[in-house]
Design a protein around this motif. Structure first.
Motif, PDB file in Angstrom:
ATOM      1  N   PHE A  75      40.633  41.471  53.111  1.00 16.50           N
ATOM      2  CA  PHE A  75      40.819  42.424  52.019  1.00 16.50           C
ATOM      3  C   PHE A  75      42.153  43.156  52.035  1.00 16.50           C
ATOM      4  CE2 PHE A  75      36.244  41.931  52.314  1.00 16.50           C
ATOM      5  CZ  PHE A  75      35.961  41.638  50.991  1.00 16.50           C
ATOM      6  N   SER A  76      42.901  43.050  53.086  1.00 17.67           N
ATOM      7  CA  SER A  76      44.108  43.844  53.265  1.00 17.67           C
ATOM      8  C   SER A  76      45.144  43.628  52.156  1.00 17.67           C
ATOM      9  CB  SER A  76      44.754  43.516  54.612  1.00 17.67           C
ATOM     10  OG  SER A  76      45.962  44.219  54.757  1.00 17.67           O
ATOM     11  N   PRO A  84      41.791  41.666  36.011  1.00 16.50           N
ATOM     12  CA  PRO A  84      40.561  42.231  36.573  1.00 16.50           C
ATOM     13  C   PRO A  84      39.913  41.302  37.609  1.00 16.50           C
ATOM     14  CG  PRO A  84      40.554  42.399  34.181  1.00 16.50           C
ATOM     15  CD  PRO A  84      41.711  41.522  34.556  1.00 16.50           C
ATOM     16  N   VAL A  85      39.548  41.887  38.743  1.00 19.75           N
ATOM     17  CA  VAL A  85      38.873  41.158  39.812  1.00 19.75           C
ATOM     18  C   VAL A  85      37.686  41.990  40.270  1.00 19.75           C
ATOM     19  CG1 VAL A  85      39.071  40.194  42.142  1.00 19.75           C
ATOM     20  CG2 VAL A  85      40.998  40.032  40.567  1.00 19.75           C
ATOM     21  N   VAL A  86      36.554  41.326  40.441  1.00 20.50           N
ATOM     22  CA  VAL A  86      35.344  41.978  40.927  1.00 20.50           C
ATOM     23  C   VAL A  86      34.903  41.273  42.201  1.00 20.50           C
ATOM     24  CG1 VAL A  86      32.932  42.506  40.434  1.00 20.50           C
ATOM     25  CG2 VAL A  86      34.611  42.610  38.608  1.00 20.50           C
ATOM     26  N   TYR A  87      34.624  42.060  43.245  1.00 17.19           N
ATOM     27  CA  TYR A  87      34.046  41.536  44.476  1.00 17.19           C
ATOM     28  C   TYR A  87      32.602  42.008  44.528  1.00 17.19           C
ATOM     29  CZ  TYR A  87      32.945  40.784  49.385  1.00 17.19           C
ATOM     30  OH  TYR A  87      32.335  40.373  50.549  1.00 17.19           O
ATOM     31  N   ILE A  88      31.659  41.062  44.520  1.00 19.29           N
ATOM     32  CA  ILE A  88      30.228  41.359  44.553  1.00 19.29           C
ATOM     33  C   ILE A  88      29.695  40.932  45.919  1.00 19.29           C
ATOM     34  CG2 ILE A  88      27.977  40.889  43.521  1.00 19.29           C
ATOM     35  CD1 ILE A  88      29.466  40.117  40.943  1.00 19.29           C
ATOM     36  N   PHE A 110      39.181  49.646  43.926  1.00 18.19           N
ATOM     37  CA  PHE A 110      39.033  49.213  45.313  1.00 18.19           C
ATOM     38  C   PHE A 110      40.420  48.930  45.888  1.00 18.19           C
ATOM     39  CE2 PHE A 110      38.325  45.617  48.309  1.00 18.19           C
ATOM     40  CZ  PHE A 110      37.747  46.358  49.308  1.00 18.19           C
ATOM     41  N   ASN A 111      40.649  49.360  47.108  1.00 17.39           N
ATOM     42  CA  ASN A 111      41.949  49.224  47.777  1.00 17.39           C
ATOM     43  C   ASN A 111      43.093  49.808  46.950  1.00 17.39           C
ATOM     44  OD1 ASN A 111      41.029  48.204  50.147  1.00 17.39           O
ATOM     45  ND2 ASN A 111      42.000  46.217  49.964  1.00 17.39           N
TER      46      ASN A 111
END
Length: 116
Positions: A38-39, A55-59, A72-73
């Motif tokens: 994730f860095s 747009p990016v989604v992490y589920i 996020f981040n």
């Protein structure tokens, strides 16, 4: 997580130009154990997300309650969604106009959207 990061980045590179949003599905929430994935500073996925500007989604699961973390981040277009635990219904993700994500847990209680 080197191989998973490499594979994810390869899929993005191979298909670049054919998508205008991304949904990444994983098991674990971001933590010190998977920081390399994730860095934003160590060539992780956050660096790629920042470069793409879409747009990016992490589920992911593994937290056993619903969590929505926008930016996020510290990225405006990166959303993290933690789905509820083992007894929840499957989640239905709908993408509208490439920048609106609807999450329907089919429980009559939890629907959210992001990235407008």
């Amino acid at each position: 997580h080197t191989e998973q990061l490499k594979w994810t980045k390869q899929q993005i590179a191979i298909n670049e130009g054919f998508f205008d949003s991304i949904v990444i599905i994983g098991h674990s929430p971001p933590s010190a154990l998977n920081r390399d994935f994730f860095s934003a500073k160590e060539s992780g996925i956050s660096e790629t997300v920042s470069e793409l500007g879409i747009p990016v989604v992490y589920i992911h699961g593994s937290g056993h309650k619903f969590v929505e973390e926008e930016q996020f981040n510290n990225l405006d277009h990166f959303l993290r969604i933690q789905i509820p635990g083992r007894t929840s219904n499957p989640v239905k993700v709908t993408i509208k106009n490439s920048n609106v994500f609807f999450f329907d847990f089919r429980d009559g209680n939890t629907t959210t959207q992001c990235c407008e």
